[in-house]
Design a protein around this motif. Structure first.
Motif, PDB file in Angstrom:
ATOM      1  N   GLU A   1      45.720  45.556  31.782  1.00 15.49           N
ATOM      2  CA  GLU A   1      45.792  45.119  30.480  1.00 15.49           C
ATOM      3  C   GLU A   1      44.605  45.542  29.534  1.00 15.49           C
ATOM      4  O   GLU A   1      43.470  45.459  30.168  1.00 15.49           O
TER       5      GLU A   1
ATOM      6  N   ILE B   1      34.904  41.714  42.970  1.00 14.44           N
ATOM      7  CA  ILE B   1      34.247  40.876  41.798  1.00 14.44           C
ATOM      8  C   ILE B   1      33.503  39.746  42.383  1.00 14.44           C
ATOM      9  O   ILE B   1      32.396  39.414  41.925  1.00 14.44           O
TER      10      ILE B   1
ATOM     11  N   LEU C   1      32.077  46.137  39.578  1.00 15.57           N
ATOM     12  CA  LEU C   1      30.719  45.362  40.281  1.00 15.57           C
ATOM     13  C   LEU C   1      29.936  44.692  38.987  1.00 15.57           C
ATOM     14  O   LEU C   1      28.999  44.611  38.948  1.00 15.57           O
TER      15      LEU C   1
ATOM     16  N   CYS D   1      47.329  38.579  37.010  1.00 20.87           N
ATOM     17  CA  CYS D   1      47.538  39.280  38.498  1.00 20.87           C
ATOM     18  C   CYS D   1      46.547  38.871  39.775  1.00 20.87           C
ATOM     19  O   CYS D   1      47.158  38.436  40.611  1.00 20.87           O
TER      20      CYS D   1
HETATM   21  C1  UGA Z   1      44.521  44.106  37.266  1.00 19.04           C
HETATM   22  C2  UGA Z   1      44.117  45.354  38.243  1.00 19.04           C
HETATM   23  O1  UGA Z   1      42.885  45.902  37.985  1.00 19.04           O
HETATM   24  C3  UGA Z   1      45.387  46.419  37.763  1.00 19.04           C
HETATM   25  O2  UGA Z   1      45.056  47.665  38.879  1.00 19.04           O
HETATM   26  C4  UGA Z   1      46.506  45.918  38.385  1.00 19.04           C
HETATM   27  O3  UGA Z   1      47.645  46.623  38.090  1.00 19.04           O
HETATM   28  C5  UGA Z   1      46.755  44.616  37.639  1.00 19.04           C
HETATM   29  O4  UGA Z   1      45.728  43.637  37.704  1.00 19.04           O
HETATM   30  C6  UGA Z   1      48.163  43.926  38.152  1.00 19.04           C
HETATM   31  O5  UGA Z   1      48.212  43.654  38.928  1.00 19.04           O
HETATM   32  O6  UGA Z   1      48.920  44.066  36.975  1.00 19.04           O
HETATM   33  P1  UGA Z   1      44.145  43.132  34.963  1.00 19.04           P
HETATM   34  O7  UGA Z   1      44.269  41.742  35.461  1.00 19.04           O
HETATM   35  O8  UGA Z   1      44.825  43.677  33.769  1.00 19.04           O
HETATM   36  O9  UGA Z   1      44.428  44.221  36.080  1.00 19.04           O
HETATM   37  O10 UGA Z   1      42.598  43.197  34.611  1.00 19.04           O
HETATM   38  P2  UGA Z   1      41.369  43.594  35.387  1.00 19.04           P
HETATM   39  O11 UGA Z   1      40.777  44.595  34.399  1.00 19.04           O
HETATM   40  O12 UGA Z   1      41.467  44.222  36.643  1.00 19.04           O
HETATM   41  O13 UGA Z   1      40.317  42.390  35.227  1.00 19.04           O
HETATM   42  C7  UGA Z   1      40.819  41.131  36.001  1.00 19.04           C
HETATM   43  C8  UGA Z   1      39.721  40.036  35.852  1.00 19.04           C
HETATM   44  O14 UGA Z   1      38.427  40.567  36.708  1.00 19.04           O
HETATM   45  C9  UGA Z   1      39.218  39.998  34.282  1.00 19.04           C
HETATM   46  O15 UGA Z   1      39.247  38.321  34.423  1.00 19.04           O
HETATM   47  C10 UGA Z   1      37.865  40.612  34.388  1.00 19.04           C
HETATM   48  O16 UGA Z   1      37.292  39.936  33.488  1.00 19.04           O
HETATM   49  C11 UGA Z   1      37.525  40.516  35.802  1.00 19.04           C
HETATM   50  N1  UGA Z   1      36.517  41.572  36.264  1.00 19.04           N
HETATM   51  C12 UGA Z   1      36.930  42.747  36.347  1.00 19.04           C
HETATM   52  C13 UGA Z   1      35.249  41.013  36.403  1.00 19.04           C
HETATM   53  O17 UGA Z   1      34.847  39.813  36.242  1.00 19.04           O
HETATM   54  N2  UGA Z   1      34.282  41.963  36.887  1.00 19.04           N
HETATM   55  C14 UGA Z   1      34.441  43.352  37.116  1.00 19.04           C
HETATM   56  O18 UGA Z   1      33.762  44.222  37.392  1.00 19.04           O
HETATM   57  C15 UGA Z   1      35.806  43.674  36.595  1.00 19.04           C
END
Ligand code: UGA
Length: 436
Positions: free
Chosen positions: A155, A218, A253, A263
């Motif tokens: 997203e 993460i 990271l 997700c």
């Molecule tokens: C995630 C995956 O990244 C996508 O590849 C996948 O398609 C999607 O789920 C899905 O299954 O539909 P999304 O949930 O949109 O995407 O968001 P992310 O950017 O992955 O972040 C997820 C969570 O992890 C957020 O709360 C974000 O703040 C956290 N996060 C992410 C961290 O705390 N640290 C990071 O380094 C990256």
């Protein structure tokens, strides 16, 4: 190609719009008449950068339309995508597949010629085969193939992820379907991403394993961050130092308040349930879920500690409540744990979020909302960053501090530098930044 997309949630809408941008004729279907009416007025029901403009362009070109009439949309379609929700079933952790099966059966009933049903929804291993069985039973007269095509878009970066994917994963069982899927994604092949063709079961597993691995990554850095705080190390340096190792990689990271969203929480839980049922438990993923839940609760304690042990009667400005920036999505956002915990301890919370208010107001009762960060922080004892919106990165910290009653800045996303915050008069607390 003629394509029908069943379900206009995040994945369905973005995929439908992007396929039309490839030049395919796409009809998007949803049961929700109000949503379809909004789409037909040119409004996007979700906040996603770039989506509105791309939608408008392809509707104008006559390649993209929206309807509640599944039978009409499916008629003559060469590929019918199913991108309906697979929420966690209440009280357990299994993915609820009733929408997927209902959609597949409705599509099978409506098809008028051979076609391929492509599952984009995230579904546990075995679901595609079950869909295939049900479809064959419903329409023994028609050649209907089933393909698994999990989506990896994030997203907030969904268009970019769809248009420039690291890979496209497709589970297929016959050559004609493989060729049809290649044609669908041909515009991407020109830019050279790899298409991974595999079995139905492997494609399903790839999706869950990818999300579980990222959630683990993460959670790993979050625990390292905690240890950094205790030992004087700095997690951002550590993340850079390990991330440059090609075997580890620098993405995902960023230490923070714990992962959220629609997700990772749902998919990690569903995967562990599959593991338990198959008598092959995923103990690492089970622990990740536990550690992440505990972390969200711990973040409220971190704020209270930074405020000298009590927030009772204090005004706390919260900057950002969506689960990440560039989305209005509040699902499983860490703020949903942190804000109620602060309110429960007597704090008066004032929130600012560029897109989160519409959903957030009902989910965070008892909090007030401000138009901008300076207004939220006026008279506050502490400012707390929960979501790293770009709008917050450029704040004038001196101005922010001057308007506050206290000097506490808790930066749960490490968007500010400690020395800059200190120079502006703040007592700064980041995540995993133990060093001076
Ligand atoms: C995630 C995956 O990244 C996508 O590849 C996948 O398609 C999607 O789920 C899905 O299954 O539909 P999304 O949930 O949109 O995407 O968001 P992310 O950017 O992955 O972040 C997820 C969570 O992890 C957020 O709360 C974000 O703040 C956290 N996060 C992410 C961290 O705390 N640290 C990071 O380094 C990256």
């Amino acid at each position: 190609m003629r394509v029908a997309m069943i379900g206009t949630g995040y994945v369905g809408l973005v995929s439908g719009v992007c396929f039309s941008d490839f030049g395919h004729d796409v009809v998007c279907v949803d049961l929700d008449a109000a949503k379809i009416a909004r789409l037909n007025r040119g409004e996007t029901p979700i906040y996603e950068p770039g989506l509105g403009a791309m939608m408008e362009k392809n509707v104008a070109a006559g390649r993209l339309s929206f309807t509640t009439d599944l039978a009409a949309a499916v008629k003559g379609a060469e590929a019918v995508f199913i991108a309906v929700g697979t929420p966690t079933r209440r009280g357990e952790g299994h993915a609820d597949l009733s929408y997927v099966f209902a959609a597949a059966e409705a599509v099978a009933a409506a098809l008028t010629g051979p076609s391929v049903i492509v599952l984009k929804s995230t579904v546990p291993v075995g679901t595609n085969r079950e869909v295939k069985r049900r479809v064959a039973a419903a329409r023994p007269d028609l050649a209907i193939a089933v393909a698994s095509n999990p989506e990896f878009l994030r997203e907030g970066a969904a268009i970019e992820d769809f248009m420039r994917p690291d890979r496209v994963v497709v589970g297929v069982e016959d050559d004609a379907t493989r060729k049809a899927m290649k044609r669908l994604y041909r515009p991407l092949n020109l830019r050279g991403p790899s298409m991974v063709f595999t079995s139905l079961e492997s494609a399903e597993m790839i999706k869950y394993a990818a999300n579980a691995f990222l959630a683990t990554k993460i959670t790993f850095i979050n625990e390292i961050a905690d240890l950094c705080e205790k030992t004087g190390a700095d997690v951002q340096s550590v993340a850079r130092g390990i991330g440059l190792d090609g075997r580890i990689g620098s993405k995902f990271l960023h230490a923070g308040p714990g992962y959220g969203g629609s997700c990772f929480p749902k998919d990690t839980l569903a995967l562990t349930r599959t593991g338990q049922e198959a008598n092959s438990p995923l103990r690492i993923v089970e622990t990740v879920i536990e550690v992440n839940e505990a972390r969200k609760r711990k973040m409220a304690e971190k704020v209270i500690d930074a405020c000298g042990g009590s927030v009772a009667g204090k005004r706390i400005a919260v900057l950002g409540v969506t689960f990440k920036p560039d989305t209005d999505d509040m699902r499983d956002a860490p703020s949903l744990t942190i804000v109620p915990a602060l309110i429960g301890r007597g704090a008066k919370v004032v929130i600012v979020d560029p897109e989160g208010r519409r959903e957030g107001e009902a989910l965070l009762p008892g909090a007030d909302w401000a138009e901008d960060a300076y207004e939220a922080a006026a008279g506050a004892a502490a400012a707390v960053v929960i979501t790293e919106w770009n709008a917050f990165r450029g704040l004038d910290l001196e101005r922010l501090r001057e308007g506050m009653a206290g000097d506490v800045l808790v930066d749960l996303r490490n968007i500010f530098r400690r020395d800059e915050a200190q120079a502006a008069g703040f007592a700064y607390t980041g995540v995993g930044r133990g060093s001076v």
